[in-house]
Design an enzyme around this catalytic site. Structure first.
Site, PDB file in Angstrom:
ATOM      1  N   THR A  93      22.944   6.579  15.257  1.00  0.00           N
ATOM      2  CA  THR A  93      21.594   7.057  14.957  1.00  0.00           C
ATOM      3  C   THR A  93      21.635   7.727  13.584  1.00  0.00           C
ATOM      4  OG1 THR A  93      21.798   9.359  15.685  1.00  0.00           O
ATOM      5  CG2 THR A  93      21.445   7.726  17.407  1.00  0.00           C
ATOM      6  N   LYS A 117      25.296  10.118   8.348  1.00  0.00           N
ATOM      7  CA  LYS A 117      25.776  11.046   7.304  1.00  0.00           C
ATOM      8  C   LYS A 117      25.484  12.509   7.595  1.00  0.00           C
ATOM      9  CE  LYS A 117      23.297   8.628   4.386  1.00  0.00           C
ATOM     10  NZ  LYS A 117      23.205   7.286   4.942  1.00  0.00           N
ATOM     11  N   GLU A 144      33.945   6.148   8.035  1.00  0.00           N
ATOM     12  CA  GLU A 144      34.093   5.321   6.819  1.00  0.00           C
ATOM     13  C   GLU A 144      32.755   4.745   6.361  1.00  0.00           C
ATOM     14  OE1 GLU A 144      35.010   3.990   3.785  1.00  0.00           O
ATOM     15  OE2 GLU A 144      37.049   4.072   4.590  1.00  0.00           O
ATOM     16  N   VAL A 147      29.542   6.078   3.651  1.00  0.00           N
ATOM     17  CA  VAL A 147      29.405   5.794   2.210  1.00  0.00           C
ATOM     18  C   VAL A 147      29.781   4.331   1.976  1.00  0.00           C
ATOM     19  CG1 VAL A 147      30.146   6.397  -0.127  1.00  0.00           C
ATOM     20  CG2 VAL A 147      30.112   8.158   1.649  1.00  0.00           C
ATOM     21  N   ALA A 149      28.672   1.685   3.353  1.00  0.00           N
ATOM     22  CA  ALA A 149      28.650   0.889   4.595  1.00  0.00           C
ATOM     23  C   ALA A 149      30.050   0.367   4.927  1.00  0.00           C
ATOM     24  CB  ALA A 149      27.614  -0.231   4.492  1.00  0.00           C
ATOM     25  N   GLU A 205      13.525   2.401   2.907  1.00  0.00           N
ATOM     26  CA  GLU A 205      12.924   3.000   4.094  1.00  0.00           C
ATOM     27  C   GLU A 205      11.433   2.632   4.079  1.00  0.00           C
ATOM     28  OE1 GLU A 205      14.589   4.809   6.439  1.00  0.00           O
ATOM     29  OE2 GLU A 205      16.388   4.309   5.319  1.00  0.00           O
ATOM     30  N   ASP A 216      19.418  10.631  -0.414  1.00  0.00           N
ATOM     31  CA  ASP A 216      20.409   9.865   0.348  1.00  0.00           C
ATOM     32  C   ASP A 216      21.665   9.623  -0.508  1.00  0.00           C
ATOM     33  OD1 ASP A 216      20.883   8.396   2.869  1.00  0.00           O
ATOM     34  OD2 ASP A 216      21.080   6.689   1.518  1.00  0.00           O
ATOM     35  N   LYS A 220      25.671  11.007   0.061  1.00  0.00           N
ATOM     36  CA  LYS A 220      26.894  10.191  -0.039  1.00  0.00           C
ATOM     37  C   LYS A 220      27.830  10.765  -1.103  1.00  0.00           C
ATOM     38  CE  LYS A 220      24.442   5.988   1.329  1.00  0.00           C
ATOM     39  NZ  LYS A 220      23.840   4.737   0.850  1.00  0.00           N
ATOM     40  N   GLY A 336      23.362  -3.061   5.181  1.00  0.00           N
ATOM     41  CA  GLY A 336      23.173  -4.272   5.972  1.00  0.00           C
ATOM     42  C   GLY A 336      23.850  -4.089   7.319  1.00  0.00           C
TER      43      GLY A 336
HETATM   44  N1  LIG Z   1      21.330  -0.157   8.346  1.00  0.00           N
HETATM   45  C1  LIG Z   1      22.258  -0.045   7.404  1.00  0.00           C
HETATM   46  O1  LIG Z   1      22.442  -0.923   6.558  1.00  0.00           O
HETATM   47  C2  LIG Z   1      23.135   1.186   7.358  1.00  0.00           C
HETATM   48  C3  LIG Z   1      24.174   1.250   6.402  1.00  0.00           C
HETATM   49  C4  LIG Z   1      25.014   2.386   6.391  1.00  0.00           C
HETATM   50  C5  LIG Z   1      24.793   3.412   7.294  1.00  0.00           C
HETATM   51  N2  LIG Z   1      23.747   3.320   8.186  1.00  0.00           N
HETATM   52  C6  LIG Z   1      23.536   4.431   9.107  1.00  0.00           C
HETATM   53  O2  LIG Z   1      23.659   3.953  10.436  1.00  0.00           O
HETATM   54  C7  LIG Z   1      22.830   4.734  11.306  1.00  0.00           C
HETATM   55  C8  LIG Z   1      21.955   3.791  12.122  1.00  0.00           C
HETATM   56  O3  LIG Z   1      21.167   3.015  11.225  1.00  0.00           O
HETATM   57  P1  LIG Z   1      20.186   1.850  11.748  1.00  0.00           P
HETATM   58  O4  LIG Z   1      19.767   1.083  10.537  1.00  0.00           O
HETATM   59  O5  LIG Z   1      20.839   1.141  12.876  1.00  0.00           O
HETATM   60  O6  LIG Z   1      18.952   2.709  12.292  1.00  0.00           O
HETATM   61  P2  LIG Z   1      17.802   2.243  13.317  1.00  0.00           P
HETATM   62  O7  LIG Z   1      17.673   0.761  13.359  1.00  0.00           O
HETATM   63  O8  LIG Z   1      16.623   3.078  12.969  1.00  0.00           O
HETATM   64  O9  LIG Z   1      18.364   2.681  14.762  1.00  0.00           O
HETATM   65  C9  LIG Z   1      18.494   4.016  15.144  1.00  0.00           C
HETATM   66  C10 LIG Z   1      18.788   4.072  16.632  1.00  0.00           C
HETATM   67  O10 LIG Z   1      19.020   5.445  16.978  1.00  0.00           O
HETATM   68  C11 LIG Z   1      18.287   5.754  18.156  1.00  0.00           C
HETATM   69  N3  LIG Z   1      18.021   7.186  18.176  1.00  0.00           N
HETATM   70  C12 LIG Z   1      17.404   7.939  17.241  1.00  0.00           C
HETATM   71  N4  LIG Z   1      17.395   9.240  17.596  1.00  0.00           N
HETATM   72  C13 LIG Z   1      18.033   9.313  18.787  1.00  0.00           C
HETATM   73  C14 LIG Z   1      18.344  10.369  19.681  1.00  0.00           C
HETATM   74  N5  LIG Z   1      18.010  11.616  19.405  1.00  0.00           N
HETATM   75  N6  LIG Z   1      19.013  10.066  20.837  1.00  0.00           N
HETATM   76  C15 LIG Z   1      19.363   8.799  21.127  1.00  0.00           C
HETATM   77  N7  LIG Z   1      19.092   7.755  20.311  1.00  0.00           N
HETATM   78  C16 LIG Z   1      18.439   7.996  19.168  1.00  0.00           C
HETATM   79  C17 LIG Z   1      17.053   4.896  18.051  1.00  0.00           C
HETATM   80  O11 LIG Z   1      16.465   4.785  19.333  1.00  0.00           O
HETATM   81  P3  LIG Z   1      14.990   4.103  19.529  1.00  0.00           P
HETATM   82  O12 LIG Z   1      15.179   2.647  19.243  1.00  0.00           O
HETATM   83  O13 LIG Z   1      14.695   4.380  20.964  1.00  0.00           O
HETATM   84  O14 LIG Z   1      14.093   4.830  18.571  1.00  0.00           O
HETATM   85  C18 LIG Z   1      17.661   3.596  17.545  1.00  0.00           C
HETATM   86  O15 LIG Z   1      18.209   2.862  18.624  1.00  0.00           O
HETATM   87  C19 LIG Z   1      22.048   5.697  10.395  1.00  0.00           C
HETATM   88  O16 LIG Z   1      22.691   6.943  10.357  1.00  0.00           O
HETATM   89  C20 LIG Z   1      22.141   5.020   9.025  1.00  0.00           C
HETATM   90  O17 LIG Z   1      22.042   5.942   7.953  1.00  0.00           O
HETATM   91  C21 LIG Z   1      22.934   2.243   8.251  1.00  0.00           C
END
Ligand SMILES: NC(=O)c1ccc[n+]([C@@H]2O[C@H](COP(=O)([O-])OP(=O)(O)OC[C@H]3O[C@@H](n4cnc5c(N)ncnc54)[C@H](OP(=O)(O)O)[C@@H]3O)[C@@H](O)[C@H]2O)c1
Length: 353
Positions: A93, A117, A144, A147, A149, A205, A216, A220, A336
């Protein structure tokens, strides 16, 4: 076969992809590494499911939706009292409330793996405390993917520092969306049009101000500085904003775009000036040898590693005592779901191998 009980919170882009990757790799892990990842807890913000007998990874969605109403406190209590050997808690999350639980989870000797993060970019005191709790409990704490990904960045820096190297400078392009926008600038492609395009492609976003505010990137950079042995706080990072601060006060995203369009000519002038010197515009975070950090736009000419960067790729350039003549360069997709989930997957496996 070594069983790795996994508790996963967050089933969005990264968490969902991770589940698919783990399901697909099941046989390979058993045959080649004698490891079985057993999903024993799963939660999103609506539902949670806890089952020591295992939740089927290929049908996780149905299982989750047949579960109870999500409640993080209960989830953590059940996980702690189960005391399963080699258990791992994975936070996929971006939530502060999930990150606030890491200490108590580590104290129960459960490993924590996360791309979130929030914990490591809080106060320096908290960062130090988390590392100390992990050290004292013997449980792994791996992040890891916070920062770059899936790119290997934190591991290599950590290995360099612990083997006696000294980081002299890190320069890094850490935002895929900002990279896409700046490297796409052309006479017929304005800044505001590129922000819209990046948003449409899902690189930003939903409110693109989140990406353009550099907060953001600063988080990092803070993690990179801390891993390098420095102790900065968030407020110590000197941010030269890509977009004037006043624009962030625009009431709606639509108002923000209108303000942005008025400045397209300024970015075009900067692009043309840079081009006249054979350079491109890049937005780079720098961690200096004295531990200070800054984020600013710069012209990258021939010979500058950032000259070759294009599109949404990240680039991290590490200069150290041992990599003084030619820096260590890591480049590739820095966001990604596929690459991020793969990095989280590897971190989970590294909690036991
Ligand atoms: N996407 C990328 O490319 C990327 C790259 C590097 C790092 N990240 C990091 O990876 C993490 C996840 O990213 P994402 O893109 O997968 O985000 P996302 O698609 O928005 O998914 C977030 C998930 O977290 C759940 N959630 C949020 N608050 C919660 C809580 N309090 N308790 C339980 N579940 C909760 C959401 O549930 P609901 O579906 O029920 O709302 C959803 O399933 C973030 O920290 C992001 O910064 C992402």
């Amino acid at each position: 076969v070594q069983v790795l009980p996994l508790y996963l919170v967050g089933t969005g882009l990264v968490g969902g992809t991770l589940l698919d990757q783990m399901a697909g790799q099941r046989r390979e892990l058993a045959d080649r590494h004698s490891i079985r990842i057993e999903l024993v807890g799963l939660a999103d913000s609506r539902f949670m499911k806890l089952d020591n007998a295992g939740i089927p990874m290929d049908r996780w969605r149905e299982s989750l939706e047949s579960g109870a109403k999500s409640d993080l406190a209960t989830f953590v209590d059940v996980m702690k009292s189960a005391r399963l050997p080699y258990a791992c808690f994975c936070d996929c999350t971006a939530s502060d409330s999930v990150a606030s639980r890491y200490e108590e989870i580590l104290e129960s000797s459960i490993a924590v793996v996360t791309p979130n993060k929030k914990a490591n970019s809080g106060s320096m005191e908290r960062y130090r405390n988390l590392a100390a709790v992990a050290r004292n409990s013997g449980a792994a704490y791996r992040y890891e993917t916070t920062v770059g990904a899936g790119l290997p960045v934190i591991g290599p820096i950590r290995d360099m520092v612990s083997s006696g190297d000294r980081i002299m400078r890190i320069e890094a392009a850490l935002s895929g969306s900002v990279g896409f926008i700046l490297s796409g600038l052309a006479a017929d492609r304005s800044f505001s049009a590129l922000v819209r395009e990046a948003s449409k492609k899902g690189f930003t976003e939903p409110d693109p101000r989140e990406d353009l505010s550099a907060r953001d990137i600063a988080r990092k950079a803070l993690i990179l500085a801390r891993e390098s042995g420095f102790s900065p706080e968030f407020e110590d990072i000197a941010i030269d904003p890509l977009v004037p601060g006043a624009w962030f006060e625009a009431r709606s995203v639509a108002d923000f775009y209108t303000a942005l369009e008025r400045e397209d000519a300024t970015y075009e002038r900067k692009r043309v000036e840079a081009a006249s010197r054979g350079a491109f515009l890049r937005y780079v975070a720098t961690i200096h040898g004295d531990g200070s950090a800054s984020i600013s736009m710069r012209e990258a000419g021939q010979g500058d590693p950032f000259h070759a960067l294009s599109g949404p790729d990240n680039m991290i350039v590490i200069t150290s005592e041992r990599y003084r003549e030619r820096p260590l360069v890591v480049q590739g997709p820095g966001a990604g779901a596929e690459v991020t989930a793969a990095g989280v997957f590897a971190d989970i496996l590294h909690t036991i191998i």
